[in-house]
Design a protein around this motif. Structure first.
Motif, PDB file in Angstrom:
ATOM      1  N   CYS A 195       7.857   2.592  -7.323  1.00 35.99           N
ATOM      2  CA  CYS A 195       6.858   3.856  -6.793  1.00 35.99           C
ATOM      3  C   CYS A 195       7.435   4.541  -7.796  1.00 35.99           C
ATOM      4  O   CYS A 195       8.556   5.209  -8.357  1.00 35.99           O
ATOM      5  CB  CYS A 195       7.763   4.562  -5.517  1.00 35.99           C
ATOM      6  SG  CYS A 195       7.280   5.948  -4.500  1.00 35.99           S
ATOM      7  N   ALA A 202       6.906   7.034   1.467  1.00 38.05           N
ATOM      8  CA  ALA A 202       6.058   5.987   2.057  1.00 38.05           C
ATOM      9  C   ALA A 202       4.753   6.898   1.556  1.00 38.05           C
ATOM     10  O   ALA A 202       3.778   7.049   1.672  1.00 38.05           O
ATOM     11  CB  ALA A 202       6.127   7.035   3.753  1.00 38.05           C
ATOM     12  N   GLU A 203       4.405   7.047  -0.643  1.00 37.68           N
ATOM     13  CA  GLU A 203       4.276   7.346  -0.963  1.00 37.68           C
ATOM     14  C   GLU A 203       3.051   5.781  -1.497  1.00 37.68           C
ATOM     15  O   GLU A 203       3.299   5.403  -1.367  1.00 37.68           O
ATOM     16  CB  GLU A 203       4.935   7.998  -2.677  1.00 37.68           C
ATOM     17  CG  GLU A 203       5.465   9.433  -1.816  1.00 37.68           C
ATOM     18  CD  GLU A 203       4.248  10.520  -2.112  1.00 37.68           C
ATOM     19  OE1 GLU A 203       3.022  10.206  -2.317  1.00 37.68           O
ATOM     20  OE2 GLU A 203       4.338  11.279  -1.187  1.00 37.68           O
ATOM     21  N   GLU A 204       2.068   6.544  -1.331  1.00 39.03           N
ATOM     22  CA  GLU A 204       1.003   5.242  -2.111  1.00 39.03           C
ATOM     23  C   GLU A 204       0.909   5.387  -3.410  1.00 39.03           C
ATOM     24  O   GLU A 204      -0.402   4.759  -4.256  1.00 39.03           O
ATOM     25  CB  GLU A 204      -0.090   5.820  -1.764  1.00 39.03           C
ATOM     26  CG  GLU A 204      -0.336   5.492   0.132  1.00 39.03           C
ATOM     27  CD  GLU A 204      -1.592   6.354   0.519  1.00 39.03           C
ATOM     28  OE1 GLU A 204      -2.825   6.604  -0.070  1.00 39.03           O
ATOM     29  OE2 GLU A 204      -1.343   5.919   1.488  1.00 39.03           O
ATOM     30  N   ASP A 205       1.164   6.297  -4.914  1.00 40.71           N
ATOM     31  CA  ASP A 205       1.195   6.027  -6.510  1.00 40.71           C
ATOM     32  C   ASP A 205       2.681   4.832  -7.153  1.00 40.71           C
ATOM     33  O   ASP A 205       3.835   4.867  -7.048  1.00 40.71           O
ATOM     34  CB  ASP A 205       1.591   7.467  -6.969  1.00 40.71           C
ATOM     35  CG  ASP A 205       1.467   6.832  -8.196  1.00 40.71           C
ATOM     36  OD1 ASP A 205       0.970   5.941  -8.893  1.00 40.71           O
ATOM     37  OD2 ASP A 205       1.867   8.212  -8.965  1.00 40.71           O
ATOM     38  N   LEU A 206       1.967   3.326  -5.888  1.00 41.82           N
ATOM     39  CA  LEU A 206       3.084   2.078  -6.203  1.00 41.82           C
ATOM     40  C   LEU A 206       2.374   1.943  -7.903  1.00 41.82           C
ATOM     41  O   LEU A 206       1.110   1.145  -8.496  1.00 41.82           O
ATOM     42  CB  LEU A 206       2.805   0.732  -5.110  1.00 41.82           C
ATOM     43  CG  LEU A 206       3.986   2.014  -4.237  1.00 41.82           C
ATOM     44  CD1 LEU A 206       3.348   0.935  -2.753  1.00 41.82           C
ATOM     45  CD2 LEU A 206       4.795   2.225  -4.101  1.00 41.82           C
ATOM     46  N   TYR A 262       0.483  -1.662  -0.546  1.00 38.54           N
ATOM     47  CA  TYR A 262       0.156   0.046   0.051  1.00 38.54           C
ATOM     48  C   TYR A 262       0.843   1.237   0.044  1.00 38.54           C
ATOM     49  O   TYR A 262       0.336   2.097   0.033  1.00 38.54           O
ATOM     50  CB  TYR A 262      -1.139  -0.252   0.868  1.00 38.54           C
ATOM     51  CG  TYR A 262      -2.107  -0.532   1.114  1.00 38.54           C
ATOM     52  CD1 TYR A 262      -3.014  -0.811   0.101  1.00 38.54           C
ATOM     53  CD2 TYR A 262      -2.027  -2.473   1.374  1.00 38.54           C
ATOM     54  CE1 TYR A 262      -3.918  -2.143   0.308  1.00 38.54           C
ATOM     55  CE2 TYR A 262      -3.167  -2.897   1.725  1.00 38.54           C
ATOM     56  CZ  TYR A 262      -4.073  -3.108   0.879  1.00 38.54           C
ATOM     57  OH  TYR A 262      -4.739  -3.372   0.556  1.00 38.54           O
ATOM     58  N   TYR A 263       1.965   1.112   0.514  1.00 33.46           N
ATOM     59  CA  TYR A 263       2.627   2.247   0.406  1.00 33.46           C
ATOM     60  C   TYR A 263       4.698   1.871   0.679  1.00 33.46           C
ATOM     61  O   TYR A 263       4.604   0.445   1.168  1.00 33.46           O
ATOM     62  CB  TYR A 263       2.214   3.306   1.335  1.00 33.46           C
ATOM     63  CG  TYR A 263       3.232   2.575   3.097  1.00 33.46           C
ATOM     64  CD1 TYR A 263       4.475   2.220   3.407  1.00 33.46           C
ATOM     65  CD2 TYR A 263       2.378   2.123   3.217  1.00 33.46           C
ATOM     66  CE1 TYR A 263       4.895   1.929   4.653  1.00 33.46           C
ATOM     67  CE2 TYR A 263       2.037   0.903   4.612  1.00 33.46           C
ATOM     68  CZ  TYR A 263       3.912   1.256   5.493  1.00 33.46           C
ATOM     69  OH  TYR A 263       4.304   0.626   6.558  1.00 33.46           O
ATOM     70  N   CYS A 264       4.678   2.873   0.020  1.00 32.40           N
ATOM     71  CA  CYS A 264       6.827   2.489  -0.363  1.00 32.40           C
ATOM     72  C   CYS A 264       7.144   3.039   1.121  1.00 32.40           C
ATOM     73  O   CYS A 264       7.272   4.067   1.502  1.00 32.40           O
ATOM     74  CB  CYS A 264       6.974   3.793  -1.578  1.00 32.40           C
ATOM     75  SG  CYS A 264       9.050   4.230  -1.336  1.00 32.40           S
TER      76      CYS A 264
END
Length: 70
Positions: free
Chosen positions: A32, A16-20, A10-12
């Motif tokens: 990511c 910590a970004e969520e655009d994976l 759910y996150y990098c």
């Protein structure tokens, strides 16, 4: 070791970004889009000794076992 299906990430773990997005190589890897890192996540083991219900069950078993703590 048996082959298992990977869970959704759910996150990098780096930014910590969520655009994976999943990538094909290496197998099970994620990219990511925010920090451009490609990474995989692998579970090493499951420590069942720290599960609260498990601790209670083991304590009950020791009380029921002859010669166990009183």
């Amino acid at each position: 070791m048996s082959e298992s299906r990977a869970a959704v990430i759910y996150y990098c773990p780096f930014c910590a970004e969520e655009d994976l997005r999943p990538v094909e190589e290496p197998r099970g890897a994620w990219r990511c889009n925010a920090c451009a890192r490609v990474f995989t996540v692998q579970m090493a083991s499951l420590d069942t000794t720290r599960i609260p219900g498990r601790l209670r069950e083991e304590a009950e078993l020791q009380q029921q076992t002859p010669g166990g703590p009183s």
